[in-house]
Write an enzyme that holds these catalytic residues in place. Structure first.
Site, PDB file in Angstrom:
ATOM      1  N   SER A  70       0.361  -0.819   0.200  1.00 30.47           N
ATOM      2  CA  SER A  70      -0.323   0.144   0.416  1.00 30.47           C
ATOM      3  C   SER A  70       0.948   1.233   0.102  1.00 30.47           C
ATOM      4  O   SER A  70       1.327   1.585   1.114  1.00 30.47           O
ATOM      5  CB  SER A  70      -0.946  -0.106   1.399  1.00 30.47           C
ATOM      6  OG  SER A  70      -2.058  -0.789   0.837  1.00 30.47           O
ATOM      7  N   ALA A  95       2.944  -6.016  11.686  1.00 27.41           N
ATOM      8  CA  ALA A  95       2.806  -5.276  12.363  1.00 27.41           C
ATOM      9  C   ALA A  95       3.631  -3.987  11.177  1.00 27.41           C
ATOM     10  O   ALA A  95       4.674  -4.134  12.468  1.00 27.41           O
ATOM     11  CB  ALA A  95       2.483  -4.656  14.383  1.00 27.41           C
ATOM     12  N   CYS A 151      -6.454  -2.229   6.608  1.00 23.93           N
ATOM     13  CA  CYS A 151      -4.612  -1.860   7.232  1.00 23.93           C
ATOM     14  C   CYS A 151      -5.671  -2.744   8.694  1.00 23.93           C
ATOM     15  O   CYS A 151      -6.141  -0.856   9.707  1.00 23.93           O
ATOM     16  CB  CYS A 151      -3.875  -2.120   7.355  1.00 23.93           C
ATOM     17  SG  CYS A 151      -2.512  -1.825   8.163  1.00 23.93           S
ATOM     18  N   LYS A 186     -10.548  -3.502  -0.952  1.00 22.18           N
ATOM     19  CA  LYS A 186     -10.112  -4.237  -0.223  1.00 22.18           C
ATOM     20  C   LYS A 186     -10.730  -3.986   1.303  1.00 22.18           C
ATOM     21  O   LYS A 186     -10.227  -3.268   1.719  1.00 22.18           O
ATOM     22  CB  LYS A 186      -8.620  -4.327   0.014  1.00 22.18           C
ATOM     23  CG  LYS A 186      -8.196  -5.444   0.726  1.00 22.18           C
ATOM     24  CD  LYS A 186      -6.639  -5.680   0.814  1.00 22.18           C
ATOM     25  CE  LYS A 186      -6.392  -6.898   1.445  1.00 22.18           C
ATOM     26  NZ  LYS A 186      -4.677  -6.987   1.668  1.00 22.18           N
ATOM     27  N   THR A 214      -5.392  -8.903   7.262  1.00 18.52           N
ATOM     28  CA  THR A 214      -5.325  -8.991   8.059  1.00 18.52           C
ATOM     29  C   THR A 214      -6.276  -8.858   9.752  1.00 18.52           C
ATOM     30  O   THR A 214      -6.949  -8.328   9.279  1.00 18.52           O
ATOM     31  CB  THR A 214      -3.887  -8.889   8.526  1.00 18.52           C
ATOM     32  OG1 THR A 214      -4.007  -7.593   8.636  1.00 18.52           O
ATOM     33  CG2 THR A 214      -3.133  -9.706   7.998  1.00 18.52           C
ATOM     34  N   GLY A 265      -5.304 -16.552   4.156  1.00 20.30           N
ATOM     35  CA  GLY A 265      -4.896 -18.134   3.702  1.00 20.30           C
ATOM     36  C   GLY A 265      -5.113 -19.262   3.138  1.00 20.30           C
ATOM     37  O   GLY A 265      -5.619 -20.643   3.111  1.00 20.30           O
ATOM     38  N   GLY A 286      -0.571 -14.666   0.154  1.00 19.51           N
ATOM     39  CA  GLY A 286       0.208 -14.057   1.003  1.00 19.51           C
ATOM     40  C   GLY A 286       1.065 -14.550   1.516  1.00 19.51           C
ATOM     41  O   GLY A 286       1.434 -15.431   0.819  1.00 19.51           O
TER      42      GLY A 286
END
Ligand SMILES: Cc1cc2nc3c(=O)[nH]c(=O)nc-3n(C[C@H](O)[C@H](O)[C@H](O)COP(=O)(O)O)c2cc1C
Length: 326
Positions: A70, A95, A151, A186, A214, A265, A286
């Protein structure tokens, strides 16, 4: 003497066989609304940064497209470490803090791109942030924009924006009037109903949805007796979030007539198939890159092709959302 008729017949037989084989081979290209890609595997945002060289290798390894890290208006160095660690069970906690070079430096890098289908992920706090970035990229070769509305660990951006449906509506509507390039939103799971965010994005004219990002999470080091991540709270990715992501894709496709990119996943071709049957037209890859590196894209495409042959699917469109029939 060579029998001319025999040669002619053999040629005809070969042409016929080729036609038959190519008819039987499933077509794994896919349409995500106005976005067309050769196969449904896409590198997820933030997994391998923004290097054009690396994107080239991923594309050559079989990915249908790549999403950049991003990008924000200004450069950001992100959080102090530790910023990424394995939580076991193929799960990861991160993070990073959206570290990126900022839109001006990024737009120079993007000029090196000649052939890769790149989806640019943008992150910002206001409609003005997003429109300014889109305008700065207007002469670049871009497949689509993906708006990071999800995010879970940076203040005033990501989920903080996604949790405000009115702001989401304004952002999407204004970007749509500023560019012809398709827009993907997203989404993730924040403190409001994520379906309200999708509703607002659809009202604003979004072209597709990526679900999910996430999930907000944390872990504590019991010897040091303190949070492990430098930022304390981060986002959980990898195998542990797959069933939640599948549930979201299924819910979104049951409620809205909007193309979906499934994410969360995915570790092999059968996970990708599950997302498509739930309603996704493509999938993002990912955390599994940590285990299987770039090979994962062609592995998924091969497994998907075999599955489609066995089940007599001619193309991806025939598979999308089939599980909703039951
Ligand atoms: C290290 C790391 C960095 C990430 N950075 C971004 C980012 O910049 N923007 C974004 O939208 N998602 C970001 N994500 C989320 C991923 O794109 C993806 O949505 C998430 O990891 C779930 O997919 P997975 O389970 O296959 O990893 C990041 C994930 C990880 C693990």
């Amino acid at each position: 003497m060579i029998n001319v008729n025999l040669i002619k017949n053999i040629r005809l037989l070969i042409i016929f066989m080729n036609c038959f084989i190519s008819k039987m081979k499933p077509d794994i290209s896919t349409h995500i609304g106005p976005i067309f890609i050769d196969n449904p595997t896409i590198l997820a945002s933030g997994i391998l940064g923004i290097s054009i060289n690396i994107f080239n290798r991923i594309y050559s390894s079989g990915a249908g497209a790549v999403v950049t890290k991003s990008i924000s208006m200004l450069p950001s160095s992100g959080y102090d470490g530790p910023s990424l660690f394995s939580v076991g069970g193929d799960g990861w906690l991160n993070a990073i803090g959206l570290s990126n070079p900022g839109i001006d430096n990024f737009s120079k890098m993007l000029r090196q791109n000649k052939k890769i289908p790149i989806i640019v992920s943008l992150v910002g706090s206001t409609d003005i942030d997003f429109i300014t970035m889109v305008k700065k990229l207007q002469n670049s070769k871009i497949l689509a924009y993906e708006l990071n509305l999800s995010c879970p660990h940076v203040d005033k951006v990501g989920l903080d924006v996604g949790d405000d449906p009115e702001l989401v509506y304004n952002i999407v509507k204004k970007i749509k009037s500023a560019t012809q390039t398709p827009i993907i939103a997203k989404v993730g799971l924040g403190s409001t109903n994520y379906l309200d965010t999708i509703h607002a994005a659809c009202d604003g004219g979004v072209d597709a949805i990526t679900a999910i990002n996430t999930l907000r999470a944390m872990a504590i080091d019991i010897d040091a007796m303190k949070p492990i991540l430098g930022n304390k709270i981060g986002g959980l990715s990898g195998r542990p979030i797959k069933t939640i992501a599948i549930r979201c894709v299924y819910e979104i496709s049951s409620k809205y007539n909007i193309p979906i990119i499934g994410c969360g996943g995915i570790f092999d071709w059968s996970d990708a198939v599950e997302f498509i049957l739930a309603g996704a037209s493509a999938v993002q890859i990912g955390s599994v890159i940590n285990n299987k590196w770039m090979q994962i894209f062609s592995d998924i495409n091969q497994g998907l092709t075999n599955y489609m042959s066995q089940k007599n699917f001619a193309n991806i469109g025939e598979m999308v959302g089939i599980s909703k029939k039951f």
